[in-house]
Write a protein that holds these residues in place. Structure first.
Motif, PDB file in Angstrom:
ATOM      1  N   ARG A  85       0.883  -1.175   0.000  1.00 36.67           N
ATOM      2  CA  ARG A  85       0.000   0.000   0.000  1.00 36.67           C
ATOM      3  C   ARG A  85       0.909   1.210   0.000  1.00 36.67           C
ATOM      4  NH1 ARG A  85      -5.638  -1.000   0.101  1.00 36.67           N
ATOM      5  NH2 ARG A  85      -6.114  -2.849   1.313  1.00 36.67           N
ATOM      6  N   ARG A  96       4.519   1.120   1.551  1.00 38.31           N
ATOM      7  CA  ARG A  96       4.643   0.184   2.660  1.00 38.31           C
ATOM      8  C   ARG A  96       4.299  -1.229   2.198  1.00 38.31           C
ATOM      9  NH1 ARG A  96       2.351  -1.081   7.657  1.00 38.31           N
ATOM     10  NH2 ARG A  96       0.301  -0.219   7.224  1.00 38.31           N
ATOM     11  N   GLY A 102      -3.169  -6.482  11.812  1.00 36.06           N
ATOM     12  CA  GLY A 102      -2.435  -5.648  10.863  1.00 36.06           C
ATOM     13  C   GLY A 102      -1.356  -6.374  10.089  1.00 36.06           C
ATOM     14  N   CYS A 103      -1.315  -7.708  10.154  1.00 42.62           N
ATOM     15  CA  CYS A 103      -0.267  -8.418   9.429  1.00 42.62           C
ATOM     16  C   CYS A 103      -0.684  -8.719   8.001  1.00 42.62           C
ATOM     17  CB  CYS A 103       0.107  -9.700  10.145  1.00 42.62           C
ATOM     18  SG  CYS A 103      -1.136 -10.973  10.029  1.00 42.62           S
ATOM     19  N   LYS A 132      -3.959 -10.100   6.925  1.00 40.15           N
ATOM     20  CA  LYS A 132      -4.874 -11.229   6.696  1.00 40.15           C
ATOM     21  C   LYS A 132      -6.052 -10.815   5.831  1.00 40.15           C
ATOM     22  CE  LYS A 132      -5.615 -11.855  11.107  1.00 40.15           C
ATOM     23  NZ  LYS A 132      -4.882 -10.741  11.724  1.00 40.15           N
ATOM     24  N   HIS A 138      -7.502 -14.365  14.878  1.00 43.52           N
ATOM     25  CA  HIS A 138      -6.424 -14.414  15.851  1.00 43.52           C
ATOM     26  C   HIS A 138      -6.873 -15.118  17.118  1.00 43.52           C
ATOM     27  CE1 HIS A 138      -7.506  -9.923  15.567  1.00 43.52           C
ATOM     28  NE2 HIS A 138      -8.417 -10.507  16.268  1.00 43.52           N
TER      29      HIS A 138
HETATM   30  N1  LIG Z   1      -7.257   0.936   2.659  1.00 34.98           N
HETATM   31  C1  LIG Z   1      -6.020   0.933   3.192  1.00 34.98           C
HETATM   32  N2  LIG Z   1      -5.160   1.919   2.922  1.00 34.98           N
HETATM   33  C2  LIG Z   1      -3.921   1.926   3.441  1.00 34.98           C
HETATM   34  N3  LIG Z   1      -3.450   0.977   4.252  1.00 34.98           N
HETATM   35  C3  LIG Z   1      -4.253  -0.038   4.571  1.00 34.98           C
HETATM   36  C4  LIG Z   1      -5.580  -0.122   4.061  1.00 34.98           C
HETATM   37  N4  LIG Z   1      -6.147  -1.246   4.544  1.00 34.98           N
HETATM   38  C5  LIG Z   1      -5.212  -1.826   5.305  1.00 34.98           C
HETATM   39  N5  LIG Z   1      -4.081  -1.114   5.335  1.00 34.98           N
HETATM   40  C6  LIG Z   1      -2.842  -1.474   6.050  1.00 34.98           C
HETATM   41  O1  LIG Z   1      -2.506  -2.774   5.664  1.00 34.98           O
HETATM   42  C7  LIG Z   1      -2.069  -3.535   6.776  1.00 34.98           C
HETATM   43  C8  LIG Z   1      -2.754  -4.865   6.775  1.00 34.98           C
HETATM   44  O2  LIG Z   1      -4.140  -4.658   6.969  1.00 34.98           O
HETATM   45  P1  LIG Z   1      -5.152  -5.851   7.116  1.00 34.98           P
HETATM   46  O3  LIG Z   1      -6.507  -5.239   7.202  1.00 34.98           O
HETATM   47  O4  LIG Z   1      -4.922  -6.824   6.022  1.00 34.98           O
HETATM   48  O5  LIG Z   1      -4.734  -6.473   8.504  1.00 34.98           O
HETATM   49  P2  LIG Z   1      -5.375  -7.699   9.269  1.00 34.98           P
HETATM   50  O6  LIG Z   1      -4.324  -8.731   9.350  1.00 34.98           O
HETATM   51  O7  LIG Z   1      -6.660  -8.085   8.650  1.00 34.98           O
HETATM   52  O8  LIG Z   1      -5.601  -7.086  10.706  1.00 34.98           O
HETATM   53  P3  LIG Z   1      -6.829  -7.347  11.742  1.00 34.98           P
HETATM   54  O9  LIG Z   1      -6.544  -8.643  12.399  1.00 34.98           O
HETATM   55  O10 LIG Z   1      -6.704  -6.201  12.706  1.00 34.98           O
HETATM   56  O11 LIG Z   1      -8.088  -7.328  10.960  1.00 34.98           O
HETATM   57  C9  LIG Z   1      -2.365  -2.717   8.012  1.00 34.98           C
HETATM   58  O12 LIG Z   1      -1.143  -2.399   8.620  1.00 34.98           O
HETATM   59  C10 LIG Z   1      -3.048  -1.469   7.551  1.00 34.98           C
HETATM   60  O13 LIG Z   1      -2.424  -0.352   8.132  1.00 34.98           O
END
Ligand SMILES: Nc1ncnc2c1ncn2[C@@H]1O[C@H](COP(=O)(O)OP(=O)(O)OP(=O)(O)O)[C@@H](O)[C@H]1O
Ligand SMILES: [Mg+2]
Lengths: 277, 263
Positions: A24, A27, A50-51, A53, A209
């Motif tokens: 993204r 990053r 935030g990993c 998933k 999780h």
């Molecule tokens: N629309 C977006 N724009 C920018 N960054 C994003 C966006 N969506 C997610 N991210 C970033 O991508 C990373 C992964 O997000 P993701 O939602 O896949 O995490 P996750 O593993 O599902 O976390 P959780 O268990 O909290 O749901 C996060 O660090 C978040 O900051």
């Protein structure tokens, strides 16, 4: 578009994720993840908040495209599909959102009827039977006239599940199905996931999780961290591994190889800076 | 020197961002217009939206129309009576309403009430992942959610403007004939004799259709483009009202000039 795999092992793999990179902005979120999912199994994907998933599920659903790597569902490369082909694939693929994503202006009944009304022209009496059958599966036939705002979190997730199985999909992806539920509701959802997998043969991907609940219902588990797979195996194997990374997650230690802090400038330096942000 | 450069750079960035957004809005409009075709078979979706807009705005339109008509009656009478031509009050009220006030005030009220509600609704559907959920069910949200609302708004606007004008004329009648003693026969016959179908009525309807397109376009675009958080939706709703109102007033000038053939 479809390029059938040759060997029989590969035919057993329904969702094939190979060396996928995704970022993204600047990053990187996924850094070369490889994660095959077997047909007819319940596969758990665990990992810290935030990993990436949810990002992974969005990639499988074709909502976003990877920077590199291959994503195949049933032998078809998802990022290469046209919009129309993608929509065809999605009729056989369901994603349960972390938030449920029910239509707030429709009743429970109409929510479940929505995909059926959109994609078929069933006469009303038959439609009613189909919807009631789906609601019966999740035990909410009596709640058909409620609005989504009148449901508890667990009920909303079961309604979303009933809506997702309207067409008996090939795959269901559950995004955090257990978060925010009491132990009984967790058990109910877990049992439903298992039953749908066994009775309809639906391949299930459970992202969570919640280690204990997820391990109890899955056939195979992946542990994600830092945009890669950190550990994999049957739930029993994963729970026994010695890898520090896996241990930290399974035992719920606050700090370890996975840092507690979001990446930042050194603490002292940050505090001593006198201007800017 | 550096300050000045920085200011110019910032100005440029703002301008470019605005142009880029306009471009996105235009592409979006194109998508929506394409997506209206399948609605021919499911026209009830559009009628539902006309109904929803009607429920929201009907009362406020009727009440405002009545008062605007009454004010027109008072003001018109006071001016006309100086020239001894108060019998033409009906004509003055009808022309003001049908040509200007009906379409314009209706569009302003529409933007404030129905437009903002539309933006908030779509923005919240986006924020709660309902639109993404629809896409995952292989249903295109532009066809299912946006296009019916777009067409519904365009259909509702001229209907509402017509109601506004009609009730406004009654308000003018109430004050002029009822209170101030203008002859009822003169009131109606002057109106009947001098309001032209094409020059006045049709031009008024054209105006309100144009306003309907612009107001609804802005409302659905702002909703669809909103940052998917509560703050983002609030801002988008705000923008809808401001942009719609400004567009309506500016367009009204342009349309009037074109219709009168003065430019
Ligand atoms: N629309 C977006 N724009 C920018 N960054 C994003 C966006 N969506 C997610 N991210 C970033 O991508 C990373 C992964 O997000 P993701 O939602 O896949 O995490 P996750 O593993 O599902 O976390 P959780 O268990 O909290 O749901 C996060 O660090 C978040 O900051
Ligand atoms: Mg998530």
């Amino acid at each position: 578009m479809a390029q059938p795999q040759s060997d029989s092992v590969a035919r057993d793999i329904l969702v094939d994720i190979r060396d996928v990179h995704f970022s993204r902005g600047d990053r990187p979120i996924l850094k070369g993840i490889t994660l095959p999912i077997r047909r007819g199994s319940v596969t758990a994907i665990m990992g810290g908040s935030g990993c990436g998933k949810t990002t992974l599920l969005n990639l499988i659903g074709g909502q976003i495209k990877p920077n590199s790597g291959t994503i195949r569902v049933d032998g078809v490369s998802v990022p290469d599909l046209s919009t129309r082909e993608l929509f065809e694939l999605r009729k056989r693929m369901a994603l349960l959102f972390q938030t449920g994503a029910l239509f707030t202006d429709l009743t429970v009944f109409e929510n479940v009827a929505f995909p059926i009304r959109e994609h078929t022209r069933l006469p009303e009496p038959i439609l009613r039977k189909v919807v009631l059958m789906k609601l019966e599966t999740v035990g909410l036939r009596g709640a058909r006239d409620l609005m989504p705002s009148e449901l508890s979190g667990g009920m909303a997730r079961r309604v979303a599940l009933a809506r997702a199985i309207a067409f008996e999909p090939l795959i269901i992806m559950y995004d955090e199905p257990f978060t925010g539920l009491d132990p009984i509701s967790k058990g109910v959802i877990g049992k439903l996931i298992r039953e749908l997998n066994q009775s309809l043969g639906i391949t299930s991907i459970v992202v969570s999780h919640d280690v204990a609940e997820t391990c109890s219902i899955s056939d195979y588990a992946y542990l994600m961290g830092d945009g890669r797979v950190m550990g994999e195996g049957t739930p029993a194997e994963v729970q026994k591994t010695k890898s520090e990374h896996v241990r930290q997650f399974m035992d719920g230690l606050p700090d370890g190889p996975v840092p507690y802090q979001y990446p930042a400038a050194p603490y002292l330096e940050d505090l001593m800076r006198w201007n800017g942000r | 020197m550096e300050r000045a450069l920085e200011t110019i750079a910032r100005l440029g960035r703002t301008f470019l961002a605005a142009i880029e957004r306009l471009g996105r809005a235009t592409f979006f409009l194109y998508e929506v217009v394409i997506a209206t075709r399948p609605l021919a078979r499911r026209f009830f979706l559009v009628m539902q939206q006309v109904y929803a807009v009607g429920v929201l705005t009907l009362l406020i339109i009727l009440v405002s129309g009545l008062f605007v008509g009454m004010v027109l009656g008072l003001q018109g009478y006071n001016t006309l009576v100086k020239f001894g031509s108060e019998q033409t009050l009906g004509l003055l009220v009808a022309l003001s309403l049908v040509r200007e006030l009906g379409p314009v005030v209706t569009a302003l009220l529409f933007a404030g009430r129905a437009g903002s509600a539309l933006t908030a609704e779509i923005g919240l559907m986006k924020a709660t992942e309902q639109l993404a959920g629809m896409e995952m069910m292989a249903v295109n949200p532009i066809t299912r959610v946006i296009a019916p609302r777009f067409l519904g708004g365009i259909l509702a606007m001229p209907l509402l403007a017509a109601l506004f004008s009609a009730i406004g004329v009654l308000g003018g009648h109430l004050v002029g004939v009822g209170l101030l003693g203008v002859d009822a026969g003169a009131f109606w016959s002057q109106m009947q004799g001098s309001v032209d179908f094409y020059d006045d009525i049709v031009n008024g309807v054209i105006k309100s259709v144009v306003f309907g397109v612009v107001c609804t376009w802005i409302a659905v675009f702002e909703g669809y483009d909103a940052v998917p958080t509560s703050e983002g939706v609030a801002r988008a709703t705000n923008r809808t009202v401001v942009y719609s109102s400004l567009s309506v007033l500016a367009l009204d000038f342009i349309l009037t000039a074109l219709m009168l053939g003065e430019i």
